[in-house]
Design a protein around this motif. Structure first.
Motif: not given
Length: 453
Positions: A56-71, A74-82
């Motif tokens: 939702n944050r990536a869609l709102e900003k209309r740009e790629l967002l990525s971040g690391r989360v420790n579950h 170490d996980i790299l997660a990213a969302c790329y809006p078209f």
């Protein structure tokens, strides 16, 4: 190649190139609602809430967002809006389960190459200017984007403002009554009643009294005067469904109403004026019925002043995806379920199937799949009826106009790949999974060799 097949193939190519552990691609329809999605790889490690927050944050900003989360790792997660020209067409979500993983500029370029096809699928599946015939404030919709649908829409627009009889023909389940209701509710008679009767559902000895009414004492059980359905429709529209099943004596009485604009109740010796628009429908070929002596020619000519023919769904396959999307929206909402999606393989089977029961069969199939799916949002081919599963080996209809779209995607994809590798053919071919000869052939086909000089 159908748009869904093209997206699926592109999805696999991009998934392999990115080397991600979890990859999800979602396409939006014109209402900005998801209607197509595909998954690849392992299950996501991030919980649904975390994923939705990032998306939702990536869609709102209309740009790629990525971040690391420790579950626990170490996980790299990213969302790329078209996104293109201010409109959102979908997004890609990915996870890398390697603590040293990064998202490189090359990988971002590969993701961006999916935009043309995601945009194509989004636009072609349900463009707002072509997708529906809908009278205001009724909830009635006749959906499609095929050429036959557009002709039907034009005819509805022309006939709704006049009171001439309309004959609607088409196989069972194509939506004949729906078109009749749309004509009524969007036309000059919308303030009057829409009264419908199925001629094949009522025995002849009862149908006459239903249509024309009766006077008190006209027969045993006639304890009071009763107006018929034609009389009740005065000022509005009377819809005679399956008029081809009407007996010859009743055909003569319907003809009199059309000619004289009056009816006579059973047991009365006086006529009553009625102001009714007649819309009739049949799955039969009335010309053949006239030739066989089973239908009056004079009534046929009266009814067919305006004829609307609704082709079967197998003759307008372009409309299937629109209808699938619509019914998924409708029944997920009615069942209070999260929006579900057909898997690409299931969707391909739906597109290949001939739909002998037309829209009604498609509607029932989607309801059935949603019930069997339980809480799952992905409707796989195992949920489909056996007859539909048998269509696996059938070719897709050549009515799909995606060859040009595929060519446009290939040209853009190759152009971007060549520029990324500074027009080095061998490196480009290796990166995108083509042989050098295959790449050279496509370069020549699309005139991309001009950029190499």
């Amino acid at each position: 190649m159908a748009g869904t097949q093209l997206v699926s193939r592109m999805f696999e190519v991009i998934g392999e190139a990115l080397q991600v552990d979890h990859f999800q691609l979602v396409a939006f329809d014109f209402r900005q609602r998801p209607f197509f999605q595909q998954f690849r790889g392992k299950k996501p490690v991030l919980g649904e809430g975390e994923r939705l927050n990032l998306i939702n944050r990536a869609l709102e900003k209309r740009e790629l967002l990525s971040g690391r989360v420790n579950h626990g790792q170490d996980i790299l997660a990213a969302c790329y809006p078209f996104c293109s020209q201010g409109r959102m067409f979908g997004f890609a979500y990915l996870e890398k389960h390697n603590p040293e993983a990064t998202l490189t500029e090359t990988e971002m370029d590969i993701l961006s190459s999916a935009l043309p096809v995601v945009r194509l699928l989004s636009r072609e599946s349900s463009p707002p200017e072509e997708v529906k015939v809908q009278p205001e404030n009724t909830g009635l919709e006749f959906l499609g984007l095929s050429q036959p649908f557009r002709l039907i829409r034009e005819l509805v627009d022309k006939v709704k403002e006049v009171s001439s009889p309309v004959l609607i023909t088409g196989e069972s389940g194509t939506g004949k009554e729906l078109i009749a209701r749309i004509i009524h509710h969007s036309g000059v008679r919308r303030r009057g009643q829409f009264v419908a009767v199925n001629c094949s559902a009522i025995p002849d000895n009862l149908l006459e009294s239903e249509l024309f009414g009766y006077a008190r004492g006209a027969f045993t059980g006639a304890l009071r005067d009763r107006p018929g359905l034609v009389e009740e429709a005065s000022g509005g529209t009377f819809f005679l469904d399956e008029i081809g099943d009407l007996s010859l004596p009743l055909q003569a009485k319907i003809l009199r109403v059309l000619q004289e604009k009056e009816i006579r109740r059973i047991g009365e010796n006086r006529s009553r004026r009625v102001d009714v628009r007649f819309i009739s429908a049949t799955h039969r070929n009335l010309e053949q019925e006239v030739a066989a002596g089973r239908f009056r020619q004079d009534l046929y000519f009266r009814l067919r002043i305006i004829t609307i023919e609704i082709p079967p769904l197998r003759h307008r396959p372009e409309d299937v995806l629109v209808l699938v999307n619509h019914f998924l929206d409708k029944y997920c909402r009615e069942m209070n379920k999260p929006r579900a999606f057909f898997s690409p393989s299931a969707l391909e089977l739906l597109l290949k199937y001939g739909w002998p029961g037309n829209v009604r069969e498609l509607q029932n199939e989607i309801q059935r799949a949603l019930v069997l799916a339980g809480n799952s949002q992905v409707l796989g081919e195992e949920l489909l009826s056996d007859d539909i599963k048998k269509s696996k080996d059938r070719p897709l209809s050549d009515r799909w106009d995606y060859s040009r779209a595929k060519a446009e995607f290939e040209k853009k994809f190759l152009g971007e790949a060549l520029r990324h590798f500074n027009f080095h053919r061998a490196r480009t071919a290796a990166a995108i999974g083509l042989t050098r000869q295959g790449l050279f052939r496509l370069i020549k086909k699309y005139g991309l060799d001009r950029g190499l000089n």
